[in-house]
Design a protein around this motif. Structure first.
Motif, mmCIF file in Angstrom:
data_model
loop_
_atom_site.group_PDB
_atom_site.id
_atom_site.type_symbol
_atom_site.label_atom_id
_atom_site.label_comp_id
_atom_site.label_asym_id
_atom_site.label_seq_id
_atom_site.Cartn_x
_atom_site.Cartn_y
_atom_site.Cartn_z
ATOM 1 N N CYS A 53 35.501 -3.185 36.094
ATOM 2 C CA CYS A 53 36.128 -2.708 34.850
ATOM 3 C C CYS A 53 37.470 -2.044 35.112
ATOM 4 N N ALA A 54 37.770 -1.747 36.370
ATOM 5 C CA ALA A 54 38.991 -1.009 36.711
ATOM 6 C C ALA A 54 40.125 -1.959 37.072
ATOM 7 N N THR A 55 41.323 -1.582 36.644
ATOM 8 C CA THR A 55 42.538 -2.291 37.016
ATOM 9 C C THR A 55 43.710 -1.333 36.886
ATOM 10 N N GLN A 57 46.476 -1.596 35.604
ATOM 11 C CA GLN A 57 47.210 -1.650 34.345
ATOM 12 C C GLN A 57 46.591 -0.805 33.244
ATOM 13 N N LEU A 58 45.328 -0.352 33.436
ATOM 14 C CA LEU A 58 44.612 0.331 32.362
ATOM 15 C C LEU A 58 44.069 1.667 32.830
ATOM 16 N N GLU A 59 43.893 2.568 31.889
ATOM 17 C CA GLU A 59 43.272 3.844 32.220
ATOM 18 C C GLU A 59 41.837 3.619 32.678
ATOM 19 N N ALA A 60 41.380 4.475 33.567
ATOM 20 C CA ALA A 60 40.020 4.339 34.098
ATOM 21 C C ALA A 60 38.991 4.427 32.976
ATOM 22 N N PHE A 61 37.912 3.622 33.127
ATOM 23 C CA PHE A 61 36.918 3.487 32.062
ATOM 24 C C PHE A 61 35.512 3.855 32.556
ATOM 25 N N GLY A 62 35.219 3.480 33.772
ATOM 26 C CA GLY A 62 33.974 3.894 34.386
ATOM 27 C C GLY A 62 32.721 3.259 33.822
ATOM 28 N N SER A 63 32.795 1.990 33.427
ATOM 29 C CA SER A 63 31.623 1.361 32.791
ATOM 30 C C SER A 63 30.853 0.416 33.697
ATOM 31 N N CYS A 64 31.505 -0.182 34.689
ATOM 32 C CA CYS A 64 30.826 -1.245 35.439
ATOM 33 C C CYS A 64 29.874 -0.715 36.505
ATOM 34 N N ARG A 65 30.073 0.523 36.955
ATOM 35 C CA ARG A 65 29.238 1.191 37.948
ATOM 36 C C ARG A 65 29.246 0.512 39.311
ATOM 37 N N LEU A 66 30.218 -0.342 39.530
ATOM 38 C CA LEU A 66 30.299 -1.025 40.818
ATOM 39 C C LEU A 66 31.092 -0.189 41.825
#
Length: 952
Positions: A53-55, A57-66
């Motif tokens: 979920c992280a890249t 270009q985008l603010e951190a989201f913390g959803s994928c848990r990987l």
């Protein structure tokens, strides 16, 4: 050649900070700026943490848990993307337990994902595939029994990309990209739990939704859920080259991803200094014109425009053109020929065309399309600030507290910068808009203008004088700035002038149509709201008082001290990719490169010494003068590179009459455009993908254009100009465009430090670049103005002579639309027509009802210059008494009805104010009938020439 993939550090870089934080990651000591995420710190230390979920270009989201990690002293396994570094922190990114957790997470993703990797368009470039390998997933214990998402239908509605919901992992990157990067908010996660899905607008197809096809969602997608159709059709690219977009004046940097000589796709460059990895529908997708079957790839000649075209060799075409120019000059004098440079071509190519005119033709009859768009910018800013260009870098808008947009529509005409501006507005910057029409920025998700000054077309100067009146009479002037930085006598005269009661908002309300209370409130906000930046476009310059308006804008900025630092300034939004560059390169008949007058002996002798030829000291003909002289039988030869004056210039019938009167017109372009239908020689040009060079964008940023494929006709445009110059008897000797730039740098003070080597090192450079500013100049006029002291100019409001009356009761104004570009020669040959396939006339419901016009009806538009017919679009976006249209399609005849009224200083046409009448009709106008007949005949003559060659 550069590698395909760009390194992604997972989360954005933090705000600049001198404070460094030192921590331990997997036993290695790492020091990073405060505010850095653990994920980014690990990446900077060469340690890759798995992520989906992280890249960057985008603010951190913390959803994928990987990306979870272990941090000493912290409970559980926090997400490294949302956890910030702290001094002394000890991080473990990999151990047995972390590995088990990551494999469990990945197993759940794969259990509801198609395992068609071998036939998937993302195969080899799929983050899900990469992460499965990174975490060591070797089996999936959960089968496909029961409910899953594997048979969801694809959304193929968008012409450029596919949405395959069966491959979606709900990482939300596409939604966040639409929100954070583009600012359209067209995508959402709909539903809960197992029923969650990505939806466009109100569960519409992508085509029917609010999506603007910028490609941000495609760029962000880690799987093949969102895939370019070209990638599906052609497969993965094998190499890429960084180049610069050839559409608007934003100057976006792209990676052209190639398979041999074939372009697979254009991907916005994350390191692009103007676009920071973002793009719009034109630059990202509308590239098919470069290989369109309409493209002409063989030189052609004909004696008369009623003759069929004849394909010939380059030698014959160049020889014929040169002999015709020589014949005309021998019979009618040196001044009987001239040239028009292109704002679509590179700096180097434009420089050579003006050099050809001055050195080979022996006159100064050279002009450019900036004549009809931003020539008042050059004049007005030169008079007040001392330099013919904008003051800021695009990124400066992120420091603005008040944004004042006048006569510009950034989300349509400069969409990537428009997205950046929207980000700042969502952060809380205040917005003032002065525009007769309600542009999107007046009100959109999470953005609403504090003031929309819906003025009458043609009253810009009156409005700005009334704003200045409030600033002066209410004591809002930055007296300290003016005293230190500006000419005192001119400042005093200006204050007295604008303080006169006749310039008050109340006195001018009848002229502008803007309530005095709104003007006063907007003036107070601009003067007291903090950093205030002005952005303007063709709605300022394309008026009879265009130059006066530019000076009034500069006056307002100087009076409030809003110039010379981040977040402020006077910022013209240039329309085409190299309008700024074409002006810089000396494309005007009175100026050498660097805006130095041809009558200046020192400058002229410098060019004479370098070029080895005597040069004329008198200015040459402007484009309108060329037309008048042609009709008088005195100007008979034209070399037109990359411009389509028969469509783009006002009063079309006057223009085509002038073209018909000329004896030799040489057009150098990609297609048989409207001007080429009047030509005698056609020289097939090269697209931006087929040559090296530089473009200069609206923020004075010089960027490299790099060749990624061969020109079908064999020559780049700069090489064609050299061939013609040699045939005329003046040989230019360059083996590469870098040598041309070296000559430009040696002759132009603002370009002294510019070279291809330095551009490759720095990525781009904003001029001036010289010994005083070897890295370039992002912000102009910091300590003093280029001219020394800023000069206030008196800006008397003089109403346009274009008046409404009983016969012509409405005012027509013109502008652009997102999906199309300028005269449409490029975008009309792409799938962008899906969104806009004709120019339509917008009119207010009241005016429509009064005329019995309904949405979609054909209406005749009559002006003092001519008449045409368009389809009506009934909309409250325009105010009563105002009609509006675009000019992207030649058969709409938008410029048949615009007049040849022009700016008093520069002859920039008054496109924005045309008195018209609108009536419901049932058939095309007489002009359209003639145009279609003529155009069809020209296409037949083109085909006849090709057929003759085929028979041979």
């Amino acid at each position: 050649m550069l590698s395909i993939a760009e390194k992604d550090f997972g989360t954005p870089a933090p705000a600049p900070s001198e404070q460094l934080v030192t921590l331990s990651i997997d036993g290695f000591e790492v020091s990073v700026p405060a505010g850095t995420s653990v994920m980014r710190a690990a990446a900077l230390g060469g340690i890759a943490v798995p992520k989906l979920c992280a890249t960057e270009q985008l603010e951190a989201f913390g959803s994928c848990r990987l990306c979870l990690v272990q941090i000493e002293g912290m409970k559980g396994y926090p997400a490294s993307c949302t956890t910030l570094v702290a001094p002394g922190m000890k991080v473990t990114t990999q151990n047995q337990k972390i590995g088990e957790l990551r494999r469990g997470v990945m197993e759940l993703y794969i259990s509801d994902h198609p395992l068609d990797c071998l036939t998937c368009p993302a195969n080899g470039h799929c983050e899900l595939q990469d992460m499965a390998g990174a975490v060591g997933l070797r089996e999936v214990r959960y089968g496909y029994e029961g409910e899953n998402h594997l048979k969801l239908e694809k959304d193929e509605s968008n012409p450029y990309f596919t949405f395959d919901a069966s491959k979606c992992i709900l990482c939300s990157r596409c939604v966040r990209a639409c929100d954070e990067v583009q600012g359209t908010l067209a995508l959402t996660v709909q539903g809960r739990g197992f029923d969650s899905k990505i939806a466009a607008s109100q569960d519409d197809s992508f085509l029917d939704s609010e999506c603007v096809s910028c490609g941000a969602c495609v760029q962000a997608c880690p799987t093949a859920t969102l895939s370019e159709k070209t990638l599906i059709d052609k497969g993965q690219a094998e190499h890429s080259t960084i180049t610069t977009c050839a559409y608007c004046g934003v100057g976006c940097s792209f990676r052209a991803e190639m398979k041999g000589q074939e372009l697979v796709r254009m991907v916005p460059n994350q390191d692009g200094h103007a676009n920071h990895g973002h793009s719009c529908v034109k630059g990202r997708f509308a590239i098919g014109y470069t290989t369109h079957p309409d493209r002409i790839t063989k030189p052609m000649i004909r004696a008369k425009i009623t003759d069929p075209w004849r394909e010939v060799s380059w030698e014959e075409a160049i020889g014929y053109a040169a002999s015709e120019f020589k014949r005309i000059q021998a019979r009618h004098g040196k001044g009987a020929v001239g040239a028009i440079t292109s704002s679509r071509c590179t700096n180097e190519e434009t420089y050579l065309v003006q050099k050809l005119v001055r050195a080979a033709f022996g006159n100064n009859n050279v002009d450019t399309c900036a004549r009809v768009c931003h020539s008042p910018t050059g004049y007005g800013l030169k008079q007040t600030l001392g330099e013919s260009a904008g003051t800021q870098t695009f990124d400066s808008v992120m420091e603005a507290d008040v944004i004042f947009i006048i006569g510009a529509n950034p989300t349509d005409a400069h969409p990537v910068f428009g997205s950046q501006m929207k980000r700042r507005l969502r952060e809380g910057a205040k917005l003032i808009i002065a525009d007769p029409r309600r542009i999107d920025l007046v009100r959109m998700p999470h953005i609403q203008a504090q003031h929309h000054l819906q003025l009458r077309p043609g009253t810009n100067v009156a409005l700005l004088n009334s704003l200045a009146h409030v600033v002066v009479t209410e004591g809002l002037v930055n007296e300290a700035f003016a005293a230190e930085r500006c000419e005192p006598e001119a400042f005093a005269k200006w204050k007295t002038f604008v303080a006169e009661a006749r310039h008050s908002p109340e006195a001018l309300e009848a002229d502008t149509g803007v309530p005095a209370s709104e003007v006063r409130a907007a003036a107070r906000l601009y003067a007291t709201g903090g950093n205030a930046a002005i952005y303007y476009g063709l709605g300022v310059t394309e008026h009879s008082q265009g130059s006066t308006t530019v000076m009034a804008i500069a006056n307002l900025a100087m009076a409030t001290g809003n110039i010379g630092r981040l977040g402020v300034g006077v910022n013209p939004l240039r329309g085409q990719n190299n309008v700024q560059g074409s002006c810089d390169m000396g494309s005007f008949p009175h100026e050498f490169p660097g805006y130095r007058h041809v009558s200046d002996d020192v400058t002229r002798h410098l060019f004479e010494q370098t070029w080895g030829v005597s040069l004329q000291s008198d200015p040459g003909l402007r484009i309108p003068n060329m037309f008048e002289s042609a009709l008088d039988g005195e100007f008979l030869g034209l070399y037109c590179e990359g411009e389509d004056i028969a469509q783009s210039d006002p009063n079309t019938q006057h223009v085509t009459a002038a073209l018909s009167a000329m004896e030799c017109i040489v057009v150098q372009d990609l297609f048989l455009n409207e001007t080429a239908k009047f030509a005698h020689v056609f020289l097939p040009g090269s697209s931006f993908l087929e040559k090296d060079g530089t473009f200069t964008n609206a923020e004075r940023r010089i960027s490299r254009v790099r060749k990624v494929s061969q020109a079908p006709a064999g020559y780049a445009d700069w090489e064609i100009t050299m061939l013609l110059s040699k045939a005329l008897g003046y040989e230019m000797k360059y083996s590469h465009p870098s040598e041309i730039m070296d000559e430009i740098a040696s002759l132009t003070p603002t370009f002294t430090g510019v070279s291809y080597e330095r551009l490759d090192q720095l990525g781009s450079i904003q001029w001036p670049c010289n010994d005083h500013a070897p890295q370039g100049t992002p912000i102009m006029h910091i300590d003093e103005f280029v001219r020394g002291k800023g000069r206030f100019m008196l800006t008397e409001y003089v109403p346009t002579r274009e008046k409404v009356n009983g016969k012509y009761p409405l005012i027509l104004t013109t502008g652009r639309i997102l999906s199309q570009y300028n005269v449409g020669a490029q975008t009309r040959r792409t799938a962008n027509n899906t969104w806009h396939d004709e120019d339509r006339l917008e009119l207010h419901p009241h005016d429509a009802e009064e005329r019995g016009v309904k949405d979609g009806d054909w209406v005749g538009v009559h002006s003092r210059a001519g008449e045409t017919v368009m389809r009506a679009l009934v909309t409250p976006r325009v105010q009563p008494g105002l009609v509006y249209t675009t000019f992207h399609f030649p058969d709409s005849g938008a410029n048949v009805i615009t007049t040849d009224n022009s700016d008093w200083a520069t002859n920039c046409p008054e496109y924005k104010v045309t008195a018209v009448q609108v009536v419901r009709v049932s058939q095309p106008s007489e002009w359209q009938k003639r145009y279609r007949k003529f155009s069809e005949r020209q296409q037949e003559l083109l085909k006849q020439g090709s057929d003759v060659l085929a028979v041979k």
